[in-house]
Scaffold this active site. Structure first.
Site, PDB file in Angstrom:
ATOM      1  N   GLU A 119      -0.501  -1.799   0.767  1.00 32.54           N
ATOM      2  CA  GLU A 119      -0.201  -1.703   2.192  1.00 32.54           C
ATOM      3  C   GLU A 119      -0.861  -0.465   2.792  1.00 32.54           C
ATOM      4  O   GLU A 119      -1.403  -0.497   3.904  1.00 32.54           O
ATOM      5  CB  GLU A 119       1.316  -1.622   2.407  1.00 32.54           C
ATOM      6  N   ARG A 178      -4.521  -0.484   4.084  1.00 31.85           N
ATOM      7  CA  ARG A 178      -4.867  -1.139   5.345  1.00 31.85           C
ATOM      8  C   ARG A 178      -5.226  -0.104   6.404  1.00 31.85           C
ATOM      9  O   ARG A 178      -5.850  -0.438   7.419  1.00 31.85           O
ATOM     10  CB  ARG A 178      -3.698  -1.996   5.835  1.00 31.85           C
ATOM     11  N   HIS A 179      -4.851   1.146   6.160  1.00 21.26           N
ATOM     12  CA  HIS A 179      -5.161   2.229   7.094  1.00 21.26           C
ATOM     13  C   HIS A 179      -6.535   2.791   6.714  1.00 21.26           C
ATOM     14  O   HIS A 179      -6.656   3.718   5.905  1.00 21.26           O
ATOM     15  CB  HIS A 179      -4.063   3.297   7.032  1.00 21.26           C
ATOM     16  N   GLU A 187      -7.928   6.508  -6.186  1.00 18.07           N
ATOM     17  CA  GLU A 187      -6.759   6.125  -6.978  1.00 18.07           C
ATOM     18  C   GLU A 187      -7.100   6.138  -8.458  1.00 18.07           C
ATOM     19  O   GLU A 187      -8.238   5.881  -8.859  1.00 18.07           O
ATOM     20  CB  GLU A 187      -6.307   4.720  -6.559  1.00 18.07           C
ATOM     21  N   ARG A 230      -4.994  -4.945 -18.312  1.00 16.83           N
ATOM     22  CA  ARG A 230      -4.134  -4.548 -17.191  1.00 16.83           C
ATOM     23  C   ARG A 230      -3.718  -5.732 -16.318  1.00 16.83           C
ATOM     24  O   ARG A 230      -2.816  -5.612 -15.491  1.00 16.83           O
ATOM     25  CB  ARG A 230      -4.831  -3.507 -16.327  1.00 16.83           C
ATOM     26  N   ARG A 260      -4.781  12.724  13.750  1.00 16.12           N
ATOM     27  CA  ARG A 260      -4.728  11.496  14.552  1.00 16.12           C
ATOM     28  C   ARG A 260      -4.502  10.285  13.677  1.00 16.12           C
ATOM     29  O   ARG A 260      -3.687   9.403  14.001  1.00 16.12           O
ATOM     30  CB  ARG A 260      -6.016  11.347  15.355  1.00 16.12           C
ATOM     31  N   ARG A 276       4.576   3.071  10.174  1.00 17.05           N
ATOM     32  CA  ARG A 276       5.244   3.038   8.873  1.00 17.05           C
ATOM     33  C   ARG A 276       6.562   3.792   8.826  1.00 17.05           C
ATOM     34  O   ARG A 276       7.140   3.939   7.748  1.00 17.05           O
ATOM     35  CB  ARG A 276       4.290   3.597   7.798  1.00 17.05           C
TER      36      ARG A 276
END
Length: 241
Positions: A85, A88-89, A96, A168, A186, A195
Site C-alpha cells: 500500500e 502507491r505513494h 526494501e 520465498r 509535501r 493514511r
C-alpha cells in the site's frame, strides 16, 4: 528433518527517522526567492517563528512547492502488505530488504486485540467493528498455524538448495520486511492526508489500520522537525498543499 527456529508474532509497527534535512526555515527561504531572488539566501537560517504567518498562508492557499525543499528518511519495519500500500505513494523513494539476497527472518504479523475485525458496507463506505472473542481467537490461531507451516516449507526448500528467490514464494504478506522511505514535507503531507483518520480532516480518509499505525509514527517524528508547518497542516484541514 527441517528444524524450525522460534517464530515471532507481532502486532506493532516500528518507525525511525534515520536522517533528515528538514526545518520550518526551509519553507521560508524557498518561498521568498519568488520576491527576493538571491537575497532569500539570508533566510536560510532565519527564525521561523517570525514567519509562521507566511507558512500558514502558503498552506491555506495551497502554494505547495516551498514545502518540497526538505528531506526525511524513515526506517520502517512492517508487514509486506503494508509496504504494498505504501508504495502507491510514488513521490517517496524506497529501498526494501530483498528475499533474493538474504534469508528472511521468521517474524509475522498477527492482529492485536484492539484490531477491529469485522467489515461491513460497500467499497468507500466500510465500517469496522471489533469482533467477538471467538473471532479474535480464530484469527490468531489460523494466522500463527499458517505462518509456521509456510516458514517450515521455506526452510525445507532452502536446505534442499532451492534459490531464495524461489523459496520465498510460499511466505505470506504478513511477513515483516524493512525499508528506507525518503520524502519531502509535501509528499509526507499527502501521505498523511490519506493514511491517517483525523477528526479535523477536511476530507475523510479510510486507511487500513496497519498503514495508519506507521503513518501516525511518521507524523509524530515530522511534527518535531517542522512544528510550524505541522500546525499549519492541521489548521487548514490536513490537506496537502
Amino acid at each position: 528433518m527441517t528444524t524450525v527456529p522460534d517464530i515471532t508474532f507481532r502486532s506493532n509497527m516500528a518507525v525511525e527517522l534515520v536522517k533528515h534535512a528538514a526545518s520550518d526555515a526551509d519553507v521560508i527561504w524557498a518561498a521568498r526567492v519568488s520576491t527576493k531572488g538571491e537575497q532569500s539566501l539570508a533566510d536560510v537560517n532565519a527564525d521561523a517563528e517570525r514567519s509562521a504567518g507566511l507558512i500558514n498562508f502558503l498552506m491555506r492557499d495551497r502554494h505547495g512547492t516551498p514545502f518540497e525543499h526538505s528531506s526525511m528518511t524513515f526506517y520502517v519495519n512492517a508487514p509486506i502488505f503494508v509496504f504494498r500500500e505504501f508504495m502507491r505513494h510514488r513521490t517517496f523513494s524506497y529501498n526494501e530488504e530483498s528475499g533474493r539476497y538474504r534469508k528472511l527472518d521468521p517474524v509475522f504479523y498477527v492482529p492485536g486485540n484492539d484490531r477491529k475485525l469485522v467489515q461491513s458496507g460497500k467499497p468507500g463506505a466500510y465500517t469496522f467493528t471489533s469482533g467477538s472473542p471467538e473471532q479474535h481467537a480464530l484469527v490468531t490461531k489460523t494466522i500463527e498455524s499458517s505462518c509456521r507451516q509456510s516458514y517450515e516449507s521455506y526452510l525445507e526448500m532452502l536446505e534442499a538448495g532451492v534459490a531464495r528467490e524461489v523459496a520465498r514464494s510460499v511466505l505470506p504478506v504478513g511477513l515483516y520486511s524493512s525499508m528506507y522511505a525518503t520524502c519531502n514535507a509535501r509528499a509526507l503531507m499527502n501521505f498523511l492526508s490519506l493514511r491517517v483518520t483525523h477528526p479535523d480532516s477536511a476530507f475523510p480518509s479510510f486507511p487500513q489500520r496497519e498503514i495508519e499505525m506507521v503513518a501516525e509514527q511518521m507524523e509524530t517524528l515530522w511534527a518535531r522537525l517542522m512544528p510550524l508547518t505541522h500546525a499549519a497542516f492541521e489548521r487548514n484541514g490536513r490537506v496537502c498543499p
